[in-house]
Design a protein around this motif. Structure first.
Motif, short mmCIF file in Angstrom:
data_model
loop_
_atom_site.label_atom_id
_atom_site.label_comp_id
_atom_site.label_asym_id
_atom_site.label_seq_id
_atom_site.Cartn_x
_atom_site.Cartn_y
_atom_site.Cartn_z
N UNK A 163 0.86 -1.19 0.00
CA UNK A 163 0.00 0.00 0.00
C UNK A 163 0.89 1.23 0.00
N UNK A 164 0.49 2.30 -0.72
CA UNK A 164 -0.81 2.56 -1.33
C UNK A 164 -0.94 2.16 -2.80
N UNK A 223 -15.39 -0.67 3.41
CA UNK A 223 -14.89 0.52 4.10
C UNK A 223 -13.50 0.23 4.63
N UNK A 224 -12.54 1.01 4.16
CA UNK A 224 -11.16 0.92 4.65
C UNK A 224 -11.07 1.69 5.96
N UNK A 225 -10.52 1.04 6.99
CA UNK A 225 -10.37 1.64 8.32
C UNK A 225 -8.88 1.75 8.62
N UNK A 261 -2.74 8.58 4.42
CA UNK A 261 -2.21 8.15 3.12
C UNK A 261 -2.83 6.81 2.70
N UNK A 262 -3.10 5.94 3.68
CA UNK A 262 -3.70 4.64 3.40
C UNK A 262 -5.14 4.82 2.92
N UNK A 263 -5.86 5.70 3.57
CA UNK A 263 -7.25 5.95 3.19
C UNK A 263 -7.34 6.63 1.82
N UNK A 267 -5.29 7.52 16.39
CA UNK A 267 -4.36 6.82 17.26
C UNK A 267 -3.22 7.77 17.62
N UNK A 268 -2.48 7.48 18.72
CA UNK A 268 -1.35 8.33 19.08
C UNK A 268 -0.26 8.34 18.02
N UNK A 269 -0.23 7.29 17.18
CA UNK A 269 0.70 7.25 16.06
C UNK A 269 -0.13 7.25 14.78
N UNK A 270 0.51 7.44 13.66
CA UNK A 270 -0.23 7.41 12.41
C UNK A 270 -0.04 8.69 11.62
N UNK A 271 -0.94 8.89 10.67
CA UNK A 271 -0.87 10.02 9.76
C UNK A 271 -2.22 10.70 9.76
#
Length: 212
Positions: free
Chosen positions: A136-137, A157-159, A164-166, A181-185
């Protein structure tokens, strides 16, 4: 919205990847700056995945990239154990009452199996990007979920905790739900995702309202 299946990112969204790597680094090199080495580890993996998607490097599964990163930052072959977020296991169980759950991860088959077992993740189907020899992506990864589910992309539905993933899922026609989440984008001001949730319980509540 009529949603037949939820397609979950796993790394960062359901398990705390940075914390698992940080603990592995601390055990391997106790005197080092663990946070700096975690950034180096994740940066290596991200860079190599991008190179593979761009055709600049032949495909290598995630366990190979993680082994390279481990050697780079710890000079060992340490393997992190990734724990679920506090709401993950219960949240998946609740969501599974009304939806098919599909895991769609950049983790290779071996890593995905180990991670699911350690974190206690519940799936109806767990898919690895290794199946399509990409990450991905790249659209082919999301198309894998569409093919396996057997339903149109707009009923999936993508969760994810990664904008960037969405965005990648949107390009293939999937619905999207951002989970903080505390981490992520985090999403940008220009992003338009179908749902924004504070966690899996909030996501389950919003989906329940959409069914009324």
């Amino acid at each position: 919205m009529e949603i037949d299946a939820l397609v979950f990112d796993i790394l960062g969204t359901l398990v705390d990847e940075p914390a698992g790597i940080r603990e592995a680094v601390r055990q391997a090199v106790p005197a080092a700056d663990a946070d700096e080495l975690v950034d180096l580890w994740l940066g290596h993996v991200e860079t190599e995945q991008r190179r593979i998607v761009a055709g600049e490097r032949p495909y290598a599964p995630s366990d190979v990239l993680d082994r390279e990163a481990a050697q780079l930052v710890t000079k060992t072959d340490v393997v992190p154990k990734l724990s679920p977020w506090p709401d993950t296991v219960e949240g998946l169980a609740e969501l599974a009452r009304h939806h098919t759950l599909i895991g769609l991860s950049n983790a290779g088959r071996t890593t995905l199996l180990r991670m699911n077992a350690y974190a206690g993740l519940r799936w109806h189907q767990a898919l690895s990007a290794e199946e399509v020899q990409s990450y991905k992506p790249d659209p082919v990864v999301y198309e894998l979920a569409v093919k396996v589910s057997g339903v149109p992309p707009e009923r999936l539905m993508m969760v994810a905790a990664h904008a960037w993933d969405l965005r990648g899922a949107q390009r293939v026609g999937l619905r999207t739900a951002y989970v903080a989440r505390p981490v992520g984008d985090p999403p940008s001001a220009a992003d338009r995702f179908d749902l924004h949730a504070d966690g899996l319980a909030d996501l389950a509540g919003q989906l329940a309202k959409s069914r009324m």
